[in-house]
Write a protein that holds these residues in place. Structure first.
Motif, PDB file in Angstrom:
ATOM      1  N   ALA A 145      -5.001 -87.674   5.880  1.00  0.00           N
ATOM      2  CA  ALA A 145      -5.341 -86.398   6.510  1.00  0.00           C
ATOM      3  C   ALA A 145      -5.277 -85.344   5.391  1.00  0.00           C
ATOM      4  O   ALA A 145      -4.187 -84.942   4.969  1.00  0.00           O
ATOM      5  N   HIS A 146      -6.452 -84.970   4.904  1.00  0.00           N
ATOM      6  CA  HIS A 146      -6.498 -84.168   3.678  1.00  0.00           C
ATOM      7  C   HIS A 146      -6.088 -82.714   3.885  1.00  0.00           C
ATOM      8  O   HIS A 146      -6.245 -82.143   4.983  1.00  0.00           O
ATOM      9  N   ALA A 147      -5.635 -82.109   2.797  1.00  0.00           N
ATOM     10  CA  ALA A 147      -5.279 -80.687   2.787  1.00  0.00           C
ATOM     11  C   ALA A 147      -6.516 -79.851   2.460  1.00  0.00           C
ATOM     12  O   ALA A 147      -7.433 -80.319   1.781  1.00  0.00           O
ATOM     13  N   ASP A 148      -6.506 -78.606   2.937  1.00  0.00           N
ATOM     14  CA  ASP A 148      -7.598 -77.690   2.562  1.00  0.00           C
ATOM     15  C   ASP A 148      -7.248 -76.984   1.240  1.00  0.00           C
ATOM     16  O   ASP A 148      -6.217 -77.290   0.610  1.00  0.00           O
ATOM     17  N   ALA A 149      -8.075 -76.026   0.845  1.00  0.00           N
ATOM     18  CA  ALA A 149      -7.891 -75.383  -0.458  1.00  0.00           C
ATOM     19  C   ALA A 149      -6.606 -74.564  -0.536  1.00  0.00           C
ATOM     20  O   ALA A 149      -6.097 -74.279  -1.625  1.00  0.00           O
ATOM     21  N   ASP A 150      -6.054 -74.189   0.627  1.00  0.00           N
ATOM     22  CA  ASP A 150      -4.781 -73.454   0.644  1.00  0.00           C
ATOM     23  C   ASP A 150      -3.566 -74.380   0.574  1.00  0.00           C
ATOM     24  O   ASP A 150      -2.424 -73.916   0.540  1.00  0.00           O
ATOM     25  N   GLY A 151      -3.837 -75.693   0.613  1.00  0.00           N
ATOM     26  CA  GLY A 151      -2.709 -76.635   0.619  1.00  0.00           C
ATOM     27  C   GLY A 151      -2.141 -76.838   2.007  1.00  0.00           C
ATOM     28  O   GLY A 151      -0.950 -77.124   2.163  1.00  0.00           O
ATOM     29  N   ARG A 328      -1.403 -71.712  -0.632  1.00  0.00           N
ATOM     30  CA  ARG A 328      -1.263 -70.450   0.104  1.00  0.00           C
ATOM     31  C   ARG A 328      -0.998 -70.702   1.578  1.00  0.00           C
ATOM     32  O   ARG A 328      -1.481 -69.972   2.439  1.00  0.00           O
ATOM     33  N   ALA A 329      -0.258 -71.737   1.829  1.00  0.00           N
ATOM     34  CA  ALA A 329       0.127 -72.007   3.217  1.00  0.00           C
ATOM     35  C   ALA A 329       0.937 -70.827   3.733  1.00  0.00           C
ATOM     36  O   ALA A 329       1.695 -70.215   2.977  1.00  0.00           O
ATOM     37  N   PRO A 330       0.785 -70.500   5.026  1.00  0.00           N
ATOM     38  CA  PRO A 330       1.517 -69.344   5.558  1.00  0.00           C
ATOM     39  C   PRO A 330       3.029 -69.509   5.453  1.00  0.00           C
ATOM     40  O   PRO A 330       3.738 -68.540   5.247  1.00  0.00           O
ATOM     41  N   ARG A 331       3.538 -70.752   5.566  1.00  0.00           N
ATOM     42  CA  ARG A 331       4.989 -70.935   5.435  1.00  0.00           C
ATOM     43  C   ARG A 331       5.235 -71.936   4.309  1.00  0.00           C
ATOM     44  O   ARG A 331       4.875 -73.108   4.403  1.00  0.00           O
ATOM     45  N   ARG A 332       5.809 -71.398   3.217  1.00  0.00           N
ATOM     46  CA  ARG A 332       6.124 -72.256   2.075  1.00  0.00           C
ATOM     47  C   ARG A 332       7.633 -72.193   1.804  1.00  0.00           C
ATOM     48  O   ARG A 332       8.277 -71.211   2.141  1.00  0.00           O
ATOM     49  N   VAL A 333       8.112 -73.230   1.167  1.00  0.00           N
ATOM     50  CA  VAL A 333       9.558 -73.340   0.936  1.00  0.00           C
ATOM     51  C   VAL A 333       9.815 -73.572  -0.549  1.00  0.00           C
ATOM     52  O   VAL A 333       9.379 -74.581  -1.104  1.00  0.00           O
ATOM     53  N   SER A 334      10.461 -72.624  -1.179  1.00  0.00           N
ATOM     54  CA  SER A 334      11.074 -72.791  -2.510  1.00  0.00           C
ATOM     55  C   SER A 334      10.109 -72.920  -3.704  1.00  0.00           C
ATOM     56  O   SER A 334      10.488 -72.607  -4.827  1.00  0.00           O
TER      57      SER A 334
END
Ligand code: PLP
Length: 409
Positions: A145-151, A328-334
């Motif tokens: 299940a691939h990621a988009d350009a924002d990851g 650029r995912a809306p919620r990123r960690v660290s």
């Protein structure tokens, strides 16, 4: 400690107090491994100096003491992750070993030709290659299940990649390359509805989030001690005991048996049935100390502190011409990944190191993801509870200097 006193916390990590190339160390490679708290070093030292004996096999005092300390860590892990039972806490060498255990053992018991294994497009090689090996062995098919350009892997993409042939879905809680936080409970429910089992790779989550396995409801959860302030070479697979019960042994040897004959053997009960040979006793005791240290900190404050550092670092880097953030995912960690127009990531990382700033460059063991993003690699700064806003400023200043030296930006 009721609020996060970062300076007091830093004082508990001896390795932070050093000069690198004549400058105070700014350690921003926490996604690769974290530094170790004094309490962890003391626990390791205490075992080797005072309680050093093998576990499970001795009636003498030292063995009993070592065994008690070792076994008690299962409860520390169970409580930290809100798992249902210590029977499901299997010590492994780390996340990689935990995933290989499931790929091998679950694979032998449950995966047949034509079945499908689903991974997300954000996976570390450790949560990809074991499934490739399983597919090669079993005739199963690997789906992504691939990621988009924002990851971001959207839930729609994930759901569309599931089928009635999916035997197991394996995905990361937090991406080590881009920091993306995946909606693991939602994906687990979808996978279960499709009849699949679920493994969540928690390597990048346990140090930064409250992890509630009963809420996530995944079948297997893997993590590494060294990414959560503990020692290297120790981690755990935490699984639902009723499913682990159905897995054939992974490795054979001492401890995983209850009776051995020349023709065949009887196996031990959980959790020991899936742990062959002398375990990393000191490592487990050190991991227990690390989780207790972490458990003594206010979780909300810790999460807010790390989020603040990440937000501040993003703002600082966005203000530097030529620096492009990746993920650029809306919620990123660290994790903050970036590239610099006209400069190779490893050159940038080398120049940052000369300023005492430790970051990582490369594909971060997520090569297929970076290839899809059209990048040979990124520079990655990853934050932890002991980092400070002053260190974020040091990163930005060092980066500006590096760009000047490279003649870019
Ligand atoms: N999964 C993720 C998301 C990781 O970040 C890592 C390590 O960087 C691993 C798995 C592998 O962990 P270990 O090398 O400790 O087994």
């Amino acid at each position: 400690m009721s609020v996060l006193d970062v300076e007091a916390l830093r004082a508990q990590f001896p390795a932070l107090d050093q000069l690198v190339h004549g400058k105070p160390l700014v350690y921003l490679d926490n996604a690769a491994t974290t530094q170790k708290a004094q309490a962890v070093l003391d626990a390791l030292d205490g075992y080797y100096r005072g309680d050093c004996a093998n576990v499970h096999r001795g009636v003498h005092t030292l063995s009993a003491r070592a065994g008690e300390r070792f076994e008690a860590v299962r409860e520390t892990i169970r409580a930290r992750l809100n798992a249902t039972s210590t029977d499901g806490v299997i010590f492994t060498a780390g996340t990689t070993a935990a995933i290989n255990l499931v790929a091998d053992s679950f694979g032998r018991a449950f995966v047949r030709p034509g079945d499908e294994i689903l991974v997300s497009g954000l996976e570390h090689h450790s949560n990809l290659v074991p499934w490739q090996l399983l597919c090669q062995r079993s005739g199963a098919v690997l789906r992504v299940a691939h990621a988009d350009a924002d990851g971001v892997v959207s839930t729609e993409t994930f759901a569309a990649a599931l089928s009635e042939r999916t035997r197991l879905a394996a995905f990361t809680h937090v991406s080590n390359a881009l920091g993306t936080l995946n909606p693991v409970a939602k994906w687990t429910a979808l996978a279960h509805r499709a009849g699949a089992r679920v493994l969540v790779d928690g390597a990048q989550a346990v140090a930064h989030l409250g992890v509630d396995l009963q809420a996530i409801d995944c079948d297997f959860y893997a993590f590494s001690g060294h990414k959560v302030y503990g020692p290297t070479g120790i981690g755990a697979l935490v699984g639902k005991p009723e499913l682990l019960e159905q897995l054939p042994p992974w490795q054979g040897g001492g401890d995983m048996i209850s009776h051995v004959g020349y023709e065949c053997s009887e196996y031990n009960t959980l959790p020991w049935r899936l742990e062959a040979g002398t375990p990393h006793i000191a490592g487990a005791i050190g991991l227990g100390a690390a989780l207790e240290f972490l458990g003594g900190l206010p979780l909300d404050e810790l999460v807010a502190h790390e989020d603040r550092l990440l937000e501040r670092a993003c703002a600082e880097l966005d203000a530097i011409p030529g620096v492009v953030r990746v993920g650029r995912a809306p919620r990123r960690v660290s994790v903050l990944s970036f590239v610099v127009d006209g400069a190779h990531p490893s050159d940038v990382a080398t120049l940052l190191d000369l300023e005492g700033v430790a970051v990582r460059s490369g594909h971060h063991c997520a090569q297929p993801l970076l290839e899809r993003l059209g990048l040979p690699g990124t520079v990655r700064a990853s934050f932890s509870l002991y980092n400070t806003e002053a260190e974020v400023e040091r990163l930005a200043a060092a980066l500006r200097k590096a760009l000047r030296l490279l003649g870019v930006g």
